[in-house]
Scaffold this active site. Structure first.
Site, short mmCIF file in Angstrom:
data_model
loop_
_atom_site.label_atom_id
_atom_site.label_comp_id
_atom_site.label_asym_id
_atom_site.label_seq_id
_atom_site.Cartn_x
_atom_site.Cartn_y
_atom_site.Cartn_z
N ASP A 70 6.78 -5.47 -2.31
CA ASP A 70 7.11 -5.18 -0.92
C ASP A 70 8.27 -4.19 -0.92
O ASP A 70 8.72 -3.76 -1.99
CB ASP A 70 7.41 -6.46 -0.13
N SER A 71 8.75 -3.85 0.28
CA SER A 71 9.77 -2.78 0.35
C SER A 71 11.04 -3.17 -0.40
O SER A 71 11.70 -2.33 -1.01
CB SER A 71 10.08 -2.46 1.80
#
Lengths: 420, 78
Positions: B36-37
């Protein structure tokens, strides 16, 4: 208000992974206290703690790799891993797997912690000092925040109802269960996954609590004897770690799906001492008022209480103040009352204490046995209450009361009753 | 594979907990490797640490695949 029952329980404790492992070790009179490992202890005043029995997951040991992949574990402090483990067990025990949208939005989480990610904060502070701000991980904040225990559990199990976290020091676990029970009673949720979790054990917490003069320091060479509530040689608490989580459910909801029902949460009381940041009020008034409030809510009389799981941390002041408050509460019924402190076996799990002790109280009702107060050799107190020294006591238990008191003068009492 | 590519691959495997064969040059951290980010921020930090270099935020945003990381770090090394 709607009735609220306990339909699932989960726990990781210094006496084992899982509710049943811990409970059988408690009834066998075992202690989880040892010289802590994993960090330097030589210069600490208190060199006793109740750490989890880490291992490969067999024989009651706790293997964090069974809970979260190593990649995920690196992002969070252990209190989150413990909460996830206990919640997994509790939800499996309750056989509650909300899959429909309706079931998901009516199921919530309220797992608290006393101090959350202390170990990770300590480490990040060193990294900041040594390597600068660009080396602070994006997971530093979300892996330390107390409510991320509830966050992880909700994401893992699709629990989209109320998502909350209690932070009231050593009353956290009891407040979380009591508050979550209120949410179910009021209809904010039909099911709440509630409890407490804590992973404080390290040099910083041992130094900090020792500075408060709260920890035992006279039994560094005999760790198993250090936690000795009501005994004349007690000299402070022994720090523990772990998590306790229960599934609370609205009674008709539980009945309709044929869930097994352990007990009903019939009373919950709270009070503030308004006295001192760490010491309990000497007259025990805070403890007395929170127990009274729980009894009033439960609509029972003192004689109805069979068993009390005491806060009983093994501090010189606190144990006697609580005992006198209970004597004041029950009056003549002290004669027939049984009370013990399971902190003598698992230590003081701080924010998880109230939750694991609510579970022990529930198991006392289920198995009709009061767990023992270990190391109670020579009581410093003269009381008519049976303090269950050293060995468990088979007895009729229909109603159990569990007390938790925390720094800041925050008190909580839960009352549980067998369901016919 | 170059030495830089090997080191990048090792970091990606370790941080994202993925199988070695998935970590190809064209593999996207987010689309192919489950990051994820926040994972990508941490990956960039790990590259900085391993290669003793600083990757500015605007450059970090362009590093989306294993190959992007290798070519950035190869340029930085020269």
């Amino acid at each position: 208000m709607r009735r609220v029952v306990v339909t699932g329980m989960g726990m990781v404790s210094p006496l084992g992974n899982g509710v049943e492992t811990t409970w059988s070790n408690i009834l066998a009179g075992k202690s989880g206290a040892k010289t802590p490992t994993g960090f330097e202890t030589e210069d600490l005043a208190c060199r006793v703690a109740c750490q989890l029995p880490f291992g490969d997951g067999t024989n009651g040991t706790f293997n964090p790799d069974d809970v979260l992949p190593v990649k995920e574990q690196r992002k969070v402090d252990p209190f989150i891993v413990y909460a996830v483990a206990a919640a997994d067990e509790a939800l499996a025990d309750a056989n509650w797997k909300p899959e429909s949208y309706e079931d998901q939005i009516s199921s919530g989480v309220m797992i608290g912690s006393g101090i959350g990610g202390l170990l990770g904060i300590e480490k990040a502070a060193y990294d900041l000092q040594a390597k600068g701000p660009r080396r602070i991980s994006p997971f530093f904040i979300p892996g330390r925040l107390i409510n991320l225990a509830s966050g992880y559990v909700s994401i893992r199990h699709g629990l989209k109802g109320p998502n909350h976290a209690v932070v009231t020091a050593c009353s956290t676990g009891a407040h979380a269960i009591g508050d979550a029970a209120r949410l179910v009673a009021l209809g904010d949720a039909d099911v709440m996954v509630a409890g407490g979790t804590e992973s404080p054990i390290g040099r910083l917490a041992l130094a900090g609590f020792a500075a408060c003069r709260a920890l035992s320091t006279n039994f560094n060479d005999e760790p198993e004897k250090a936690s000795r509530p009501y005994d004349k040689d007690r000299d402070g608490f022994v720090m523990g770690e772990g998590a306790g989580v229960v599934v609370l459910e609205e009674y008709e909801h539980a009945k309709a799906r044929g869930a097994k029902i352990y007990a009903e949460v019939i009373g919950y009381g709270m009070s503030g001492d308004a006295y001192h940041i760490t010491a309990p009020s000497e007259d025990g008034d805070g403890a007395f008022r929170c127990m009274s409030a729980a009894m009033k809510r439960a609509d029972i009389t003192p004689a109805d209480i069979d068993y009390v799981n005491a806060h009983g941390t093994s501090t010189p002041l606190g144990d006697e103040i609580e005992l006198r408050a209970i004597e004041r509460l029950v009056g003549d019924a002290a004669e027939g009352l049984t009370m013990s402190s399971t902190k003598s076996a698992v230590g003081h799990l701080l924010g998880a204490a109230g939750a694991v002790e609510a579970i022990f109280s529930t198991l006392a009702i289920r198995d009709q046995v009061a767990p023992p107060t270990l190391n109670l050799e020579n009581p410093s107190v003269d009381t008519k209450i049976d303090l269950v020294p050293k060995t468990p006591k088979k007895m009729d238990i229909k109603v159990a009361l569990s007390n938790s008191f925390g720094f800041g003068g925050t008190n909580a009492s839960l009352i549980l009753r067998a369901v016919d | 594979m170059s030495d830089i590519a090997e080191r990048v691959k090792k970091i990606v495997i370790e941080h994202l907990g993925v199988d070695a064969e998935k970590v190809t040059e064209s593999a996207s951290f987010i689309d192919d490797l489950g990051a994820d980010s926040l994972d990508t921020v941490e990956l960039v930090m790990a590259f900085e640490e391993e290669f003793g270099t600083e990757i500015p935020d605007d450059a970090a945003e362009t590093i989306q695949t294993v190959g992007d990381a290798v070519s950035f770090l190869t340029k930085a090394a020269n």
